[in-house]
Design an enzyme around this catalytic site. Structure first.
Site, PDB file in Angstrom:
ATOM      1  CG  HIS A 151      13.160  72.227 -43.462  1.00 15.37           C
ATOM      2  ND1 HIS A 151      13.081  73.268 -44.358  1.00 15.37           N
ATOM      3  CD2 HIS A 151      12.010  72.247 -42.754  1.00 15.37           C
ATOM      4  CE1 HIS A 151      11.914  73.871 -44.216  1.00 15.37           C
ATOM      5  NE2 HIS A 151      11.250  73.290 -43.255  1.00 15.37           N
ATOM      6  CB  CYS A 152      14.332  71.762 -38.311  1.00 16.35           C
ATOM      7  SG  CYS A 152      12.890  70.941 -39.023  1.00 16.35           S
ATOM      8  CB  ILE A 153      18.990  72.708 -36.513  1.00 17.79           C
ATOM      9  CG1 ILE A 153      18.370  71.409 -35.987  1.00 17.79           C
ATOM     10  CG2 ILE A 153      19.857  73.345 -35.434  1.00 17.79           C
ATOM     11  CD1 ILE A 153      17.428  71.596 -34.833  1.00 17.79           C
ATOM     12  CG  ASP A 178      12.559  75.553 -37.411  1.00 14.74           C
ATOM     13  OD1 ASP A 178      12.373  75.883 -38.603  1.00 14.74           O
ATOM     14  OD2 ASP A 178      12.230  74.452 -36.956  1.00 14.74           O
TER      15      ASP A 178
END
Length: 450
Positions: free
Chosen positions: A291-293, A296
């Site tokens: 979900h993040c790398i 974001d």
């Protein structure tokens, strides 16, 4: 004892006059109401709810999924790192999950932990944050503390969430209710660092809002780090993940160069990693996921572009990272050719299609890109992964191998994407089947590394 590692400064002068003078915003839950309502019971919200519940807070959870709510009510966890026993303990502490936003009414604190993603053109998608905020706004009262934990670009808390809360509630942030931002730092599958012992960045719309947020997190978080303001906290979260994104891209490109030059990149990383200062070890792979790398840095780039600033390093990193799944697929096709196997009809087995080892999460997994290129080349692609029952590529379900030995024996080529703990890496290296190892985890005569 909670350690606070910075001093909260006064609000910036540019903030609205109504928020310039810190007010003592206090509250107590109404009869039958919650100390905390967690909005969004996914990989961020559920661990938070567990930790708060274990600390003695009365916690309620709100989620749009009836399946999630009913499962939790029956004592079943859907999140890795939170066990069924954890959920049972939460239920014993009067935890309840619901799809009814009315549970927000009367709560002392509301924490929004819903996902943020990307729209079709790659820009930030705050639809779930906005929808959740509107539901919360209609039900908060004077004295409520509202905290955003969802990752987003600098300014989201004050420029997106605050106006929605004020419009829906008729209250004023920093005066009638407290508003804060505290970025989540959940690392799925990490058994060492969790909610309680990972330092927690906390910020507030005003100084008093920050104090309220510190008081809320203190019972179940050991170390709290105060940011100057919400924009600084939002930017800190983006920097953390952008740092990883850029360094992953760097080692990916180093790996490509090393292969071209006949250099063993894994030995290079081992040697460089012995330096006790000035070097942080990252490893190459088939791409980034989760979900993040992958998400974001695009939030940061999009917001910067809106302000007329160009993150050239991010653009370069994205080009490298986005190309890695295709590179792995082309390496695989090259290996098939070396072994005299035509791509059309070749049997290729993918081992581990989650985005990281031993985590049941396929969001943004690079395995999808690898499988797409191979399938377009005519290969018969199957996968084995104990954590994934169904895996779709381009809207088509990829065949799942349930008997690993049989799948390995019949494959023309095996591609190790994730070295799950269940895989005997030594045995894979001795198997005698062509294997492309994207993680530098296997050795053997027929093993080729990335």
């Amino acid at each position: 004892m909670v350690e606070v590692k910075a001093v909260q400064r006064e609000p910036l002068p540019s903030r609205p006059a109504s928020a310039q003078v810190p007010q003592q915003v206090t509250s107590s839950p109404a009869d039958g109401a919650a100390d905390l309502v967690v909005v969004g019971l996914g990989h961020v919200g559920l661990p938070l709810a567990r930790s708060a519940s274990a600390a003695g807070l009365r916690v309620l959870g709100l989620d749009v999924s009836a399946l999630v709510a009913s499962g939790l009510g029956a004592g079943r966890s859907h999140v890795g790192g939170v066990s069924d026993a954890d959920v049972t303990a939460m239920l014993a502490q009067d935890f309840r999950a619901s799809t009814d936003p009315e549970i927000v009414r009367g709560a002392r604190t509301v924490v929004v932990c819903v996902p943020t993603g990307l729209v079709a053109d790659g820009g930030p998608d705050l639809a779930q944050v906005e929808a959740a905020t509107e539901e919360v706004a209609r039900r908060i009262g004077p004295g409520t503390l509202v905290v955003l934990e969802s990752t987003s670009y600098p300014g989201t808390t004050e420029d997106v969430v605050r106006p929605l809360l004020e419009k829906g509630s008729g209250l004023v942030a920093g005066q009638d209710f407290a508003l804060a931002y505290s970025p989540q730092r959940i690392d799925p599958g990490n058994r060492k660092w969790g909610v309680e012992n990972t330092p927690k960045i906390v910020s507030g719309y005003t100084t008093d809002c920050a104090r309220r947020a510190v008081a809320f997190y203190s019972p179940f978080v050991k170390d709290i780090v105060l940011a100057k303001g919400t924009r600084e906290a939002e930017m800190a979260k983006l920097l953390e993940n952008t740092y990883r994104y850029v360094n992953i891209a760097l080692v990916d490109e180093v790996a490509l160069y090393c292969r071209q030059s006949g250099i063993d990149v894994w030995d290079v990383l081992h040697c460089a990693g012995t330096k006790p200062f000035g070097f942080g070890r990252f490893v190459p792979g088939p791409g980034v996921g989760g979900h993040c790398i992958p998400v974001d840095p695009r939030y940061l780039a999009a917001e910067a572009e809106r302000q007329g600033f160009s993150f050239r390093l991010l653009d370069a990193a994205r080009q490298v990272v986005d190309a890695m799944p295709g590179h792995v697929a082309l390496r695989a096709l090259g290996l098939l050719d070396e072994h005299g196997v035509r791509p059309d009809g070749a049997r290729v087995l993918l081992l581990g299609v989650t985005y990281k080892p031993d985590v049941a999460d396929i969001r943004e997994t690079p395995a999808r890109g690898v499988a797409t290129v191979l399938a377009e080349s005519g290969a018969q692609v199957t996968y084995h992964d104990p954590y994934v029952d169904r895996f779709h590529v381009g809207g088509t379900a990829l065949p799942r191998a349930t008997d690993l030995d049989e799948a390995l024996e019949s494959a023309d080529l095996v591609i190790l994407l994730q070295p799950h703990a269940c895989y005997d890496l030594g045995a894979l290296g001795r198997r005698g089947r062509p294997l492309l190892d994207t993680r530098g985890a296997v050795t053997g005569r027929f093993v080729t590394t990335l």
